[in-house]
Each structure stands twice: as structure tokens, then as C-alpha cells.
Design a protein around this motif. Structure first.
Motif, short mmCIF file in Angstrom:
data_model
loop_
_atom_site.label_atom_id
_atom_site.label_comp_id
_atom_site.label_asym_id
_atom_site.label_seq_id
_atom_site.Cartn_x
_atom_site.Cartn_y
_atom_site.Cartn_z
N PHE A 197 0.83 -1.19 0.00
CA PHE A 197 0.00 0.00 0.00
C PHE A 197 0.87 1.25 0.00
O PHE A 197 1.66 1.49 0.90
CB PHE A 197 -0.90 -0.02 1.24
CG PHE A 197 -1.79 1.19 1.36
CD1 PHE A 197 -2.85 1.37 0.48
CD2 PHE A 197 -1.56 2.14 2.34
CE1 PHE A 197 -3.67 2.47 0.59
CE2 PHE A 197 -2.38 3.24 2.45
CZ PHE A 197 -3.44 3.41 1.58
N ASP A 202 5.96 1.80 8.19
CA ASP A 202 5.93 2.91 7.22
C ASP A 202 7.31 3.20 6.62
O ASP A 202 7.75 4.36 6.57
CB ASP A 202 5.37 4.16 7.92
CG ASP A 202 4.88 5.19 6.93
OD1 ASP A 202 4.64 4.84 5.76
OD2 ASP A 202 4.76 6.36 7.33
N ALA A 217 -3.29 -2.49 3.97
CA ALA A 217 -4.32 -1.47 3.77
C ALA A 217 -5.14 -1.32 5.05
O ALA A 217 -4.99 -2.07 6.01
CB ALA A 217 -5.22 -1.88 2.61
N ARG A 218 -6.03 -0.37 5.06
CA ARG A 218 -6.82 -0.12 6.25
C ARG A 218 -7.87 -1.20 6.46
O ARG A 218 -8.34 -1.83 5.52
CB ARG A 218 -7.50 1.25 6.15
CG ARG A 218 -6.53 2.42 6.22
CD ARG A 218 -7.27 3.72 6.28
NE ARG A 218 -6.36 4.85 6.43
CZ ARG A 218 -6.74 6.12 6.56
NH1 ARG A 218 -8.04 6.41 6.55
NH2 ARG A 218 -5.85 7.08 6.70
N GLY A 219 -8.24 -1.38 7.71
CA GLY A 219 -9.27 -2.34 8.08
C GLY A 219 -9.42 -2.38 9.59
O GLY A 219 -8.78 -1.59 10.32
N THR A 220 -10.24 -3.27 10.09
CA THR A 220 -10.46 -3.42 11.53
C THR A 220 -9.46 -4.43 12.07
O THR A 220 -9.37 -5.55 11.57
CB THR A 220 -11.89 -3.90 11.81
OG1 THR A 220 -12.82 -2.97 11.23
CG2 THR A 220 -12.14 -4.02 13.31
N GLU A 221 -8.71 -4.01 13.09
CA GLU A 221 -7.72 -4.90 13.69
C GLU A 221 -8.38 -5.79 14.73
O GLU A 221 -8.96 -5.31 15.70
CB GLU A 221 -6.58 -4.10 14.32
CG GLU A 221 -5.68 -3.42 13.31
CD GLU A 221 -4.42 -2.86 13.94
OE1 GLU A 221 -4.38 -2.78 15.19
OE2 GLU A 221 -3.50 -2.50 13.20
N SER A 226 -17.98 2.22 7.56
CA SER A 226 -17.03 1.72 6.57
C SER A 226 -17.53 0.49 5.84
O SER A 226 -16.87 -0.01 4.94
CB SER A 226 -15.70 1.39 7.26
OG SER A 226 -15.91 0.36 8.23
N LEU A 250 -6.31 -8.47 10.19
CA LEU A 250 -6.90 -7.31 9.52
C LEU A 250 -8.14 -7.74 8.76
O LEU A 250 -8.06 -8.57 7.85
CB LEU A 250 -5.90 -6.67 8.56
CG LEU A 250 -6.31 -5.28 8.06
CD1 LEU A 250 -6.22 -4.26 9.19
CD2 LEU A 250 -5.43 -4.86 6.88
N ALA A 299 -11.23 -6.56 6.39
CA ALA A 299 -11.67 -5.54 5.45
C ALA A 299 -12.89 -6.08 4.70
O ALA A 299 -13.21 -7.27 4.79
CB ALA A 299 -10.54 -5.20 4.49
#
Length: 897
Positions: A712, A737, A769-773, A834, A868, A870
């Protein structure tokens, strides 16, 4: 193999008629016994076994079975009092084969008692543990007994004729059909073995003194005063009669052999007494004596196993069975239990007395009672099976401080709970403070959480106190189950209605608005000034007739599942408090919906009020009534849901998983954490999705891995690794990062410098990528088996402690409960805007984790954090797996404790 067979230790189990046999591997020293076993077989039995009536065949079979063990061959014998009564063998013909030939022989005169079936069950368990998938057997087509044995096992069996012989192929897959068949055989044997305990024809009390004050004398008095209808003796060498009951010098001197002997002698005399009872042919012992040391305890249990006696105790209050044709009360409680329909089993005598008194006071009464004490033999699982079969019990109450075989107990309870309510007290909740801190998973899993998972999955109603147990029992005994959690409240005092409403809300019940039709009807029947909402305030002026009419309409109101009536005595209306109660009890007690009463002036916490055709529960506090209704609603919901199934999972490589585990334990005999590569390989065996990753041991390798894996926005993550590292974030062993080659190299050098002498390499992953941990894990409890945990993940997982737990193997219903139980569940369904996560993928991950834990007893714990989630996928970002050298254990194998 199973742990018992690996250790070559004997296992005691029950035959179909309830007698006890010892099942154990054959040893070289058994050769003489085996020769005698085959010599005693009739010519016909020999012919059916060897296809020829040859004594030579028996001698060769004894030589083979008693030879030194060799790979692929197993022989188990069944014996009773050192006499071999059965032998079963399998042979693969060599190493690493998944099929084995099986043969069985049972002594003359002992067919149809389940000897061969029991041996085969144990062989099946041992063969599965060695990777054997199929048994084959040749039998004469006229050998109906062995063919019926194979057909009734519960396993998939194929038959093929080959001349006068039949070739049977038996697939050893353990599924619910097989477990149910084993369970049914075990239940029948268990009930048969308990009959001498709870329906004895002859009882003797050993240790009844001539003078008042002894426990033995108290039990003898209870048996006589309770009206025991069958033969009763005392054993005391110094008396010929005690309390008018014939007394003899010893058990062997009794004119008839007792079925049940009550042992109330000093601890030092217990082993010898048990030995004497066994030699005399006694079938069951009740040992009330306390204070046995380890040697005495072992001698007692050895005597019971050697002579096939079932044992209650030691250190217990006693047992009772209130059946009118028996009236057995072998306890030293102050009062006789009232006859009734509740089965009670406890470990604590004090708790037992409280429950007996409470059930008698309520009028529920007791069908049978067992104070299990130190629980050397007879357990809660035995009692559940007895109550299931006794034809009287319709309510089971348990207070157990421990569960010997939780997986077998859970299976029994799931079956029994569909026939009758099973209630327990969740004792020992303070164990939650004793946590291991090795990882997130073991820190999250407490013994309290594990017990609660057991109770929830088995449909057991778990209460928090003896009082709550009796309060709930009163409702379940007297009222139908609600179809939901919607309650209507009616009261003659508005403030009391408010208290009742609060209590219902706190118990998880809801108070919906009444239907318009019901409102109109209530306005027509209630006095002027009544408030027709929910709660309904009928005012202090309500009369007996008006309250009865109101109740009749509320129990028929659509959208209402139960009615709670909260009353206080007033002098406003002509009706007294008793009149208002009569308004409730003059109608049939068991209406279509449950009704409970709250009377604040009531002295006792709960009473059962007589009504037409039954009783209505009355409580002194609104919260106790609401709590009982909530338990009833939970039971109704559990019953309404079909029994779950363990789904079949494609793309699972169990054999490869076993190889990975065995390789690791061969290199690390004491166990430990898997390295990243082995961990990833193990997860891949079960199709558990993982984020792409690479292993690097040098700066250049790390840079090359980063180039391949940039995810990402082109960023990567680097995590240090060394054996034993658990909390990477707390150790500051993670760089997030990372952009470009220079940052990757700098990160590697930083980790290499700070963890010099520790770090063995790094794991490089693309930035997710983003999502619920989320968090998913499993811990192998030494008593309860594998426990699967799920909840909110990330660095705050332990702080927030938002996890749910269920025991493996997970059914489809268990997975649904796991996902919906944590407080974070709304996030998974898109509550934050989301959108919902991939719920199917999440279910699959939990099912595959459960399968891995069930397949691998060496898996001490697994920790996936974070996972993660998503909308389009679910991925494990970080995984740890710890192994320990544990042998396989079959919790469903028939054996006594």
C-alpha cells in the motif's frame, strides 16, 4: 497413540452390563495368560476366529501378541481380576501404512456383553493417533456376531463376499455418527453400573456404632426411618443388632451379598474394608469417610477397579433415591429429602444440604441425590446419564468444583439439556486473577472464561449462587419457557413497577409497548386512573377480578413473551394482598406464557404459590424474578437453535501439519515458539490467509525483500525476530511505514544494533491497507482442551480485554457466537460507516484455527494479532505458535476416571 497406550498403563472401562474390565496393551509377560485364553476357547469359537478349529493357531496367535512390540502392530487385551476375557489386534504389515488388518477374540460365555466392541473402540483410537485411516477384516459369513459388531460401531463399513468369507473395510473417520454410537454404548453401560448404587436390593452399613454420635449410625438410622423398602444390614463385630437392624461381624458374614455398602470407618480401615467388599462380590461403595492419605486413596480406588465396584466419595454426605418403591436415604443430612423430580449432584456436603432443604421447601422435591465428595469415580457426567434414563427426573442441579473430562461432559450435557434444564453454580470465579503472561492468548484465557464457554456451548444454565440456582429452578419447574425476552409488567404500585422495569433491563430483558388492541382491552377492565403502558400501573384500587382480567389479556398479547406481576399489600381496595394473589392463582398455573410474581413483603426469597394445576413462582425482589426470567429466555433461545455442526474444510493438509510439528519438537524437545517460516508453513496447511512476507538475515536481503513486497503506497514493515520474542511492539522491535531503500536499510541496521546477539533475522511485509484490527487465538487447556478466543486486536487487545471464547471443535453456531459476542462486533457489521467486513472469510479463519487446534494436541497456543478484517478479505498480519511435547489424548474414549 493415546497417552494411556503410549504409557502402557491400564485403562478401566465398563461393559454393556455395567461390569468393569481393564483394557491394556499386551506385554511379553502375558504369554502364559494368552495361551490359556486360547486353550479355553471352544472349537467353534476357534473356528470362527481362525477359520479352522486348530489349537495350534491359538498358540501362534499368543506368540505373536506377546512378542516384543514392532512397528505397525498393536494388541490390546481385556481382563477382569487377572483373567483375560478378550483380545484385539491390528497389523499394518510394516511402517507408514494407513491401513491395518484387525482381528478379535472373546472368551466363551462372554459374548453380547460388549467386550469385543470396547476393545475395537480402543484400537480405533490408537490407530487414528498413528495415522491409520482404515481397518480391514476377514470373517466367515456365518460369523454373525463379529459382522454385527463391525456394522454397529458407527463407522462407515463396506462388505464384500469372497466365497465363504466376507471382507470388511472399516473407515476410521471420527464423525458425529461414530461419537454418538460410542456415547450410546457408554450411556447404557454407565446406567447399568449405577443401578447397584441407586436401586440396590441389599444395603449394608459398615461402621455403624452402638452408641449415638457416629456418622455410620446416623446413616443407618436415616435408611431405617426413611422407610428403605429392601434388605438392610449393619456390620459391626461387637453387636448383633443396631437400631433394631441385624448386625454381623463382617461383610463376608452377611446372609446376602449387598449391592451397596456404606463405608463409615476410620480412614486407615477403608482400604481393607473395600478389599473385603470386593472379594464378597459387592457392586458399589459409598465412602463417607474423610481424611484419606494418598496411599489409602490409591488402595481404595484399586480395590474398586479390581473388583468392578462403582464408588461415590470419599468424604461425602451420601446418596438418596426417593422412588416410592425404594425410599433410599443413605445420607446424614438433618432431614429426609422430599420426593420429587429434581436430580441433584454436589461435591460439597453443605451445599447439598442447602439444595435438599430448598427444593423440599419449594415443593419441587428430589428424585435422586449424590454428594460426590472427592469424586474418585462417580462424577457429574455419570449423574446426568442416570437422570436422563431414570424416568423421573425433569430438572438437573449441579454444584461441581471440577469437571474431570470436560469434553465428554459437554457432549453429554448438550444431549441431556435438550430433554431437561441443567443448572449449575459457576463456582471459583476468582480464578480470573491467575493468568499466565506468556502471550496475548494465555493472558486473555482464564479458567472462568473456559468454564463459561463450556456452559454456554452445552446449554447449561449457569448461576452465580445457590440462591440464584433455586430461584431459577422454581421458574423452570413451574412455568413454560418464554419464546423470547419481551416482558410485560403489571403492578398495583407505580414505584414498584419502575423497580421491576430496571431489574428487567439490567437482566437483558426488554419491555416493548403493548399492542393497541391490548391497550383498549386493559383500559376497559382496569380501574379509572390506571396507566396502560409497559409497565401497567393498575393502581392501588385494582380488585381481584380486575387484576385477573388484566393478566389474562397480557398473557395473550402479541409481542409479549412473559408477564411479571409486582404487588404490594394496600388498604385502598376491598381486595387484600392475598386476594390479589388469588387472582393470579385461580387461573391455570401453566399458561401459554410464563408468569412470575414479585411480593416485596414476602419473607423468603422465592416461593411456589399453589395454583390451578400447578404452581406460580413468587419472588421477594424484582431483580431475582427478572434474573430467573432471563435464564429461562436464554434456555429457550438455545433450544430453538438447531444443534450446530462442525463444517468440512477443504484444502487442509493434516499430515503435513503433523510433520512440521514433529520436526520442530525433534529439534526442540522442550517445545517453544515456531520460527516465522515454520509458523507460516503450518498456517498454510490449514488455509489460513497470511499477508505476503519475506525472511531476511542481512541488510541486502532486507532491501531486496522490500523491493518485491512494497504494498500500500509503496511502504513496508520490518519486524525483528529471535527465539522467544513475544511482544514485538513492547520491545520496540518493529519499524512501520518504511519508504525507499535507504529507510529499509537504516531500519535493519537499527534493529541489528539494538538487538545484537539476540536477533536472528527480520520479517519484511508490505504495509497493510486499512481495516479493523482483530485478535484470534487458541490456548490448549490441560483439562478443557483447546479454547478459541476472538475479539478486538492491535496493541490495545490486552488492555481492553474485549474477547469471547468457545471450546474447540467449533460448530457453525459457535463461530457465529464468537463473532457477535465481543463489544467490537458492531464494527464488523459496518457500524462505523465503513461497511461490513468479509464475514465469511472471518468465519473460515476461526473454523480453520479451531481445526488446527483440534488436530494438534502439541499446539499449546496460537496468537494471531492483528488480524486485519476488510470488506474484501481477512488477513493474518502477525502470528505466533507455541508447541509443547504433548501426546495425543482421546477425550471420547470410553474409560473410567
Amino acid at each position: 497413540m493415546t497417552d494411556d497406550v503410549l504409557n502402557r498403563s491400564p485403562v478401566h472401562a465398563l461393559l454393556a452390563d455395567g461390569t468393569t474390565v481393564c483394557v491394556r496393551p499386551v506385554a511379553p509377560g502375558d504369554h502364559h495368560q494368552l495361551e490359556g485364553f486360547y486353550e479355553e476357547l471352544s472349537p467353534e469359537n476357534l473356528r470362527l476366529r481362525f477359520f479352522a478349529a486348530s489349537r495350534r493357531s491359538g498358540a501362534l496367535a499368543a506368540d505373536r501378541a506377546a512378542a516384543q512390540p514392532h512397528p505397525g502392530y498393536r494388541a490390546l487385551l481385556a481382563e477382569t481380576q487377572d483373567r483375560v476375557i478378550g483380545l484385539a489386534e491390528y497389523d499394518t504389515g510394516g511402517d507408514d501404512k494407513d491401513s491395518a488388518d484387525i482381528s478379535i477374540a472373546v472368551a466363551d460365555g462372554l459374548h453380547h456383553r460388549g467386550v469385543g466392541t470396547l476393545l475395537v473402540e480402543h484400537l480405533v483410537s490408537a490407530a487414528r493417533a498413528e495415522g491409520i485411516a482404515t481397518f480391514t477384516a476377514d470373517a466367515l459369513s456365518e460369523n454373525h456376531e463379529v459382522l454385527r459388531l463391525f456394522a454397529d460401531l458407527g463407522l462407515c463399513t463396506e462388505r464384500r463376499f469372497d466365497g465363504p468369507e466376507m471382507r470388511c473395510t472399516i473407515r476410521l473417520t471420527e464423525d458425529d455418527t461414530y461419537l454418538s454410537a460410542v456415547e450410546a454404548r457408554g450411556r447404557a453401560a454407565d446406567v447399568a453400573s449405577l443401578t447397584p448404587l441407586f436401586r440396590p436390593g441389599v444395603v449394608a452399613v459398615v461402621g455403624a456404632g452402638r452408641k449415638p454420635g457416629s456418622i455410620g449410625r446416623a446413616i443407618l438410622h436415616h435408611l431405617r426411618s426413611g422407610g428403605f423398602t429392601r434388605r438392610l444390614f449393619a456390620v459391626n463385630p461387637s453387636a448383633t443388632s443396631i437400631l433394631g437392624i441385624p448386625s454381623h461381624s463382617s461383610v463376608s458374614a452377611l446372609p446376602r451379598t449387598p449391592d451397596l455398602v456404606v463405608v463409615a470407618v476410620p480412614a486407615a480401615a477403608v482400604p481393607a474394608t473395600a478389599e473385603e467388599c470386593g472379594k464378597a462380590g459387592v457392586r458399589a461403595l459409598l465412602v463417607v469417610t474423610a481424611g484419606l492419605d494418598s496411599r489409602q486413596s490409591q488402595a481404595l480406588l484399586t480395590a474398586c477397579r479390581t473388583y468392578g465396584m462403582r464408588l461415590v466419595g470419599p468424604n461425602c454426605l451420601g446418596i438418596s433415591n426417593t422412588e416410592p418403591e425404594l425410599r433410599l436415604d443413605a445420607t446424614f443430612a438433618a432431614n429426609h429429602p422430599s420426593p420429587g423430580t429434581a436430580g441433584v449432584a454436589v461435591q460439597s456436603g453443605g451445599v447439598g444440604i442447602a439444595l435438599l432443604e430448598g427444593l423440599s421447601r419449594l415443593g419441587i422435591g428430589v428424585s435422586s441425590f449424590a454428594s460426590l465428595g472427592d469424586k474418585y469415580d462417580v462424577s457429574g457426567n455419570d449423574m446426568l446419564q442416570w437422570w436422563e434414563s431414570d424416568g423421573t427426573t425433569d430438572l438437573a442441579l449441579l454444584h461441581l468444583e471440577s469437571v474431570g473430562n470436560p469434553q465428554a461432559f459437554s457432549r453429554t450435557a448438550r444431549r441431556v439439556t435438550r430433554r431437561m434444564p441443567v443448572l449449575t453454580v459457576d463456582a471459583g470465579r476468582t480464578d480470573a486473577g491467575r493468568r499466565a503472561a506468556a502471550s496475548h492468548t494465555t493472558a486473555a484465557a482464564t479458567r472462568t472464561m473456559t468454564r463459561q464457554a463450556l456452559f454456554t456451548q452445552a446449554g447449561i444454565t449457569a448461576t452465580r449462587s445457590i440462591g440464584e440456582l433455586l430461584e431459577t429452578a422454581a421458574l423452570l419447574h413451574s412455568q413454560p419457557l418464554p419464546t423470547g425476552s419481551r416482558v410485560a409488567i403489571v403492578t398495583n404500585a407505580g414505584a414498584v413497577g419502575v423497580l421491576a422495569a430496571d431489574a428487567c433491563a439490567e437482566a437483558g430483558l426488554t419491555l416493548p409497548p403493548l399492542s393497541p388492541e391490548t391497550v383498549v382491552d386493559l383500559v376497559a377492565v382496569l380501574p379509572e386512573g390506571a396507566t396502560v403502558g409497559n409497565p401497567v400501573d393498575a393502581t392501588a384500587a385494582v380488585s381481584e377480578e380486575q387484576l385477573g382480567a388484566c393478566l389474562d389479556r397480557l398473557v395473550k398479547c402479541p409481542g409479549i413473551d412473559a408477564v411479571l406481576v409486582a404487588l404490594v399489600p394496600t388498604a385502598v381496595a376491598e381486595a387484600t394482598g392475598d386476594d390479589l394473589v388469588r387472582a393470579l392463582t385461580r387461573a391455570p398455573a401453566r399458561r401459554a406464557r410464563p408468569v412470575a410474581v414479585v411480593r416485596l413483603e414476602q419473607a423468603l426469597p422465592v416461593e411456589l404459590l399453589p395454583a390451578d394445576g400447578g404452581t406460580i413462582p413468587s419472588y421477594a425482589e424484582p431483580h431475582t424474578a427478572a434474573r430467573a426470567l432471563a435464564h429461562a429466555a436464554h434456555r429457550a433461545a438455545w433450544l430453538a437453535r438447531p444443534a450446530g455442526t462442525v463444517p468440512d474444510l477443504p484444502d487442509v493438509d493434516t499430515q503435513r501439519a503433523h510433520t512440521i510439528v514433529e520436526d520442530h519438537l525433534r529439534a526442540h524437545p522442550d517445545g517453544g515458539l515456531l520460527d516465522p517460516r515454520s509458523c507460516a508453513d503450518l498456517l498454510a496447511c490449514y488455509g489460513i490467509p497470511q499477508i505476503p512476507w519475506a525472511w531476511a538475515e542481512t541488510e541486502d536481503d532486507a532491501a531486496l525483500a522490500a523491493d518485491r513486497l512494497r504494498g500500500f503506497d509503496g511502504r513496508v514493515v520490518m519486524k525483528a525476530h529471535w527465539p522467544g520474542l513475544v511482544h514485538k511492539t513492547q520491545q520496540h522491535a518493529v519499524h512501520l511505514d518504511l519508504r525507499g531503500d535507504s529507510q529499509v536499510r537504516a531500519a535493519f541496521r537499527d534493529l541489528e544494533t539494538r538487538f545484537a546477539g539476540l536477533m536472528t533475522g527480520v520479517v519484511v511485509q508490505p504495509l497493510a491497507a486499512r481495516g479493523t484490527e482483530l485478535f484470534a487465538g487458541v490456548v490448549q487447556d490441560e483439562v478443557f482442551g483447546p479454547l478459541v478466543l476472538f475479539g478486538l486486536g492491535g496493541t490495545a487487545a490486552e488492555v481492553l480485554a474485549d474477547q469471547a471464547a468457545r471450546l474447540a471443535p467449533l460448530t457453525d453456531h459457535d463461530v457465529h457466537d464468537l463473532i457477535t459476542s465481543p463489544r467490537c462486533a458492531p464494527l464488523l457489521f459496518g457500524a462505523d460507516g465503513s461497511g461490513p467486513v468479509d464475514l465469511h472469510a472471518l468465519e473460515q479463519l476461526l473454523l480453520r484455527l479451531s481445526r488446527m487446534a483440534s488436530d494438534l494436541p502439541q499446539l499449546a497456543e496460537a496468537d494471531f494479532n492483528p488480524v486485519l478484517a476488510a470488506p474484501d478479505q481477512v488477513t493474518v498480519l502477525d502470528a505466533r505458535v507455541r508447541l509443547l511435547p504433548r501426546p495425543p489424548h482421546d477425550p471420547y474414549l470410553r474409560r473410567l476416571r
